[in-house]
Design a protein around this motif. Sequence first.
Motif, PDB file in Angstrom:
ATOM      1  N   GLY A 136       0.873  -1.253  -0.070  1.00  0.00           N
ATOM      2  CA  GLY A 136       0.032   0.079   0.161  1.00  0.00           C
ATOM      3  C   GLY A 136       0.947   1.331   0.001  1.00  0.00           C
ATOM      4  N   ILE A 137       0.483   2.303  -0.665  1.00  0.00           N
ATOM      5  CA  ILE A 137       1.194   3.603  -0.953  1.00  0.00           C
ATOM      6  C   ILE A 137      -0.011   4.610  -0.515  1.00  0.00           C
ATOM      7  CG2 ILE A 137       2.361   4.962  -2.490  1.00  0.00           C
ATOM      8  CD1 ILE A 137       2.723   2.469  -4.028  1.00  0.00           C
ATOM      9  N   PRO A 138       0.406   5.384   0.497  1.00  0.00           N
ATOM     10  CA  PRO A 138      -0.447   6.380   1.299  1.00  0.00           C
ATOM     11  C   PRO A 138      -0.488   7.413   0.012  1.00  0.00           C
ATOM     12  CG  PRO A 138       0.882   5.713   2.881  1.00  0.00           C
ATOM     13  CD  PRO A 138       1.630   4.919   1.547  1.00  0.00           C
ATOM     14  N   ARG A 139      -1.570   7.910  -0.239  1.00  0.00           N
ATOM     15  CA  ARG A 139      -2.268   8.964  -1.075  1.00  0.00           C
ATOM     16  C   ARG A 139      -1.291  10.106  -1.225  1.00  0.00           C
ATOM     17  NH1 ARG A 139      -7.393  12.452  -0.338  1.00  0.00           N
ATOM     18  NH2 ARG A 139      -6.616  13.783   1.057  1.00  0.00           N
ATOM     19  N   ASP A 140      -0.968  10.593   0.064  1.00  0.00           N
ATOM     20  CA  ASP A 140      -0.257  11.977   0.118  1.00  0.00           C
ATOM     21  C   ASP A 140       1.426  11.821   0.173  1.00  0.00           C
ATOM     22  OD1 ASP A 140      -2.550  13.394   0.561  1.00  0.00           O
ATOM     23  OD2 ASP A 140      -2.432  13.222   2.837  1.00  0.00           O
TER      24      ASP A 140
ATOM     25  N   ARG B 143       1.942  15.070  -5.001  1.00  0.00           N
ATOM     26  CA  ARG B 143       1.449  13.894  -4.099  1.00  0.00           C
ATOM     27  C   ARG B 143       1.323  12.705  -5.282  1.00  0.00           C
ATOM     28  NH1 ARG B 143      -1.842  18.074  -1.702  1.00  0.00           N
ATOM     29  NH2 ARG B 143      -1.513  18.136   0.648  1.00  0.00           N
ATOM     30  N   ILE B 144       1.500  11.701  -4.789  1.00  0.00           N
ATOM     31  CA  ILE B 144       1.258  10.611  -5.749  1.00  0.00           C
ATOM     32  C   ILE B 144      -0.053  10.247  -6.047  1.00  0.00           C
ATOM     33  CG2 ILE B 144       1.058   8.530  -4.003  1.00  0.00           C
ATOM     34  CD1 ILE B 144       3.196   6.969  -5.926  1.00  0.00           C
ATOM     35  N   ASN B 145      -0.973  10.705  -5.431  1.00  0.00           N
ATOM     36  CA  ASN B 145      -2.560  10.649  -5.762  1.00  0.00           C
ATOM     37  C   ASN B 145      -2.788  11.440  -7.083  1.00  0.00           C
ATOM     38  OD1 ASN B 145      -2.838  13.054  -4.404  1.00  0.00           O
ATOM     39  ND2 ASN B 145      -5.050  12.342  -3.936  1.00  0.00           N
TER      40      ASN B 145
ATOM     41  N   ASP C 198       9.137   3.675  -9.802  1.00  0.00           N
ATOM     42  CA  ASP C 198      10.053   4.371  -9.363  1.00  0.00           C
ATOM     43  C   ASP C 198      10.210   4.334  -7.946  1.00  0.00           C
ATOM     44  OD1 ASP C 198      10.675   5.193 -11.963  1.00  0.00           O
ATOM     45  OD2 ASP C 198       9.933   7.076 -11.702  1.00  0.00           O
ATOM     46  N   LEU C 199       9.158   4.197  -6.997  1.00  0.00           N
ATOM     47  CA  LEU C 199       9.260   4.232  -5.509  1.00  0.00           C
ATOM     48  C   LEU C 199       9.602   2.855  -5.202  1.00  0.00           C
ATOM     49  CD1 LEU C 199       8.782   5.674  -2.894  1.00  0.00           C
ATOM     50  CD2 LEU C 199       6.328   4.971  -3.179  1.00  0.00           C
ATOM     51  N   VAL C 200       9.017   2.014  -5.604  1.00  0.00           N
ATOM     52  CA  VAL C 200       8.953   0.466  -5.153  1.00  0.00           C
ATOM     53  C   VAL C 200      10.137  -0.170  -5.743  1.00  0.00           C
ATOM     54  CG1 VAL C 200       7.663  -1.579  -4.683  1.00  0.00           C
ATOM     55  CG2 VAL C 200       6.546   0.595  -4.276  1.00  0.00           C
ATOM     56  N   GLY C 201      10.356   0.019  -7.147  1.00  0.00           N
ATOM     57  CA  GLY C 201      11.291  -0.843  -7.907  1.00  0.00           C
ATOM     58  C   GLY C 201      10.753  -1.886  -8.686  1.00  0.00           C
ATOM     59  N   ILE C 202       9.356  -1.986  -8.797  1.00  0.00           N
ATOM     60  CA  ILE C 202       8.389  -3.069  -9.255  1.00  0.00           C
ATOM     61  C   ILE C 202       7.675  -2.143 -10.681  1.00  0.00           C
ATOM     62  CG2 ILE C 202       6.973  -4.959  -9.279  1.00  0.00           C
ATOM     63  CD1 ILE C 202       7.830  -5.366  -6.507  1.00  0.00           C
ATOM     64  N   THR C 203       7.735  -2.449 -11.525  1.00  0.00           N
ATOM     65  CA  THR C 203       6.906  -1.968 -12.896  1.00  0.00           C
ATOM     66  C   THR C 203       5.696  -3.056 -13.062  1.00  0.00           C
ATOM     67  OG1 THR C 203       8.753  -0.856 -14.093  1.00  0.00           O
ATOM     68  CG2 THR C 203       6.719  -1.013 -15.108  1.00  0.00           C
TER      69      THR C 203
ATOM     70  N   THR D  70      11.705   5.534   1.744  1.00  0.00           N
ATOM     71  CA  THR D  70      12.047   5.018   0.549  1.00  0.00           C
ATOM     72  C   THR D  70      13.180   3.796   0.678  1.00  0.00           C
ATOM     73  OG1 THR D  70      13.925   6.604   0.225  1.00  0.00           O
ATOM     74  CG2 THR D  70      11.883   7.324  -0.960  1.00  0.00           C
ATOM     75  N   ASP D  71      13.611   3.652   1.610  1.00  0.00           N
ATOM     76  CA  ASP D  71      14.184   2.586   2.271  1.00  0.00           C
ATOM     77  C   ASP D  71      13.500   1.470   2.309  1.00  0.00           C
ATOM     78  OD1 ASP D  71      16.746   3.772   2.105  1.00  0.00           O
ATOM     79  OD2 ASP D  71      16.851   4.022   4.113  1.00  0.00           O
ATOM     80  N   GLN D  72      12.221   1.535   2.890  1.00  0.00           N
ATOM     81  CA  GLN D  72      11.552   0.551   3.177  1.00  0.00           C
ATOM     82  C   GLN D  72      10.802   0.235   1.926  1.00  0.00           C
ATOM     83  OE1 GLN D  72       7.783   1.554   4.724  1.00  0.00           O
ATOM     84  NE2 GLN D  72       6.927  -0.714   5.460  1.00  0.00           N
TER      85      GLN D  72
END
Length: 304
Positions: free
Chosen positions: A90-94, A106-108, A125-130, A281-283
């Motif tokens: 899950g990626i928070p909208r803010d 904001r990513i939303n 780009d954030l997670v490393g999975i397209t 971003t590390d997580q």
Amino acid sequence: MSRVRLARLGRWVVLLTAVALVIPTPAVQPASISLTTVETARAVDWGDDVLWVLVLGSDARSGTPVTSGRTDAIQLVGFNWRRRSAVSIGIPRDSWVELPGLGFERINAALADGGTEVAARAVGDLVGITPDLVLVTGFTGFVDMIEAVGPIHVESPVAFPDNVHDLVVRRGANRFDAGEALSFARIRRGLVGDDLARSANHQRLMLGVLDQLRAHEDRAGFMEAATLAAIGGLETDLSPVELYRFAQAVTGIDPSRTRACVIGGEPFTSEAGASVLLPDTDQATALGDDAEDDAILQGGCRSR
């Protein structure tokens, strides 16, 4: 192959024949659900063990394209159909990120400002999975989906009333109809953890839908009715066979073998004075590295 599986396959063949006749169709009303491939991803190989789907909940209003809204729900879901397991990140909208070609926001806003490709790239780009696919549902599509599968059961770790949506959530088991499920998805104010807690609630809703699908998939006509209900508002570039494989990938998942994590972050005020979240971003990278190849989180929801 068992008689039950043969009978189910026969019903799907009939259904897919009907689907082939109605997809694509001229849209009188904008689609309430969009399911499309990601151009920047590798070609979807249905022989692979893992399929990554970016699931977005759009706030686009009735009468407007579902992909024109901002996304309060952002979940990157990996399906491993050989192991019958799944993981949801899950990626928070803010979350304050750099949107490809658009700058920091904001990513939303990614879907509304750049479409499904920009949303997929921002998450990648954030997670490393397209992701391989992007699934977008608006309010109408969400309600139609829940009505098609029936009331869903959702486990909540806390009890809380919500006066805005006139909903009372109990600690433990809750049974939500379509309207109540939508209210539960939209609740944010008053939750401990705010945006992060709401993202976790979205994961609980998805698990509730999966539980309902799995509980009734062998009931004659259930999956066909649910699929046809979705098709009525569906816009997709997938072929009928690919839609079938997607449905099989989802319904083949064992709910007890699902894992979910939400990417954390720190509150931050942008230069424009907006209250946002600086994502961890590390997580995010650690989760992506862990789950990319097999949709399994060996290290849990940890940060490096």
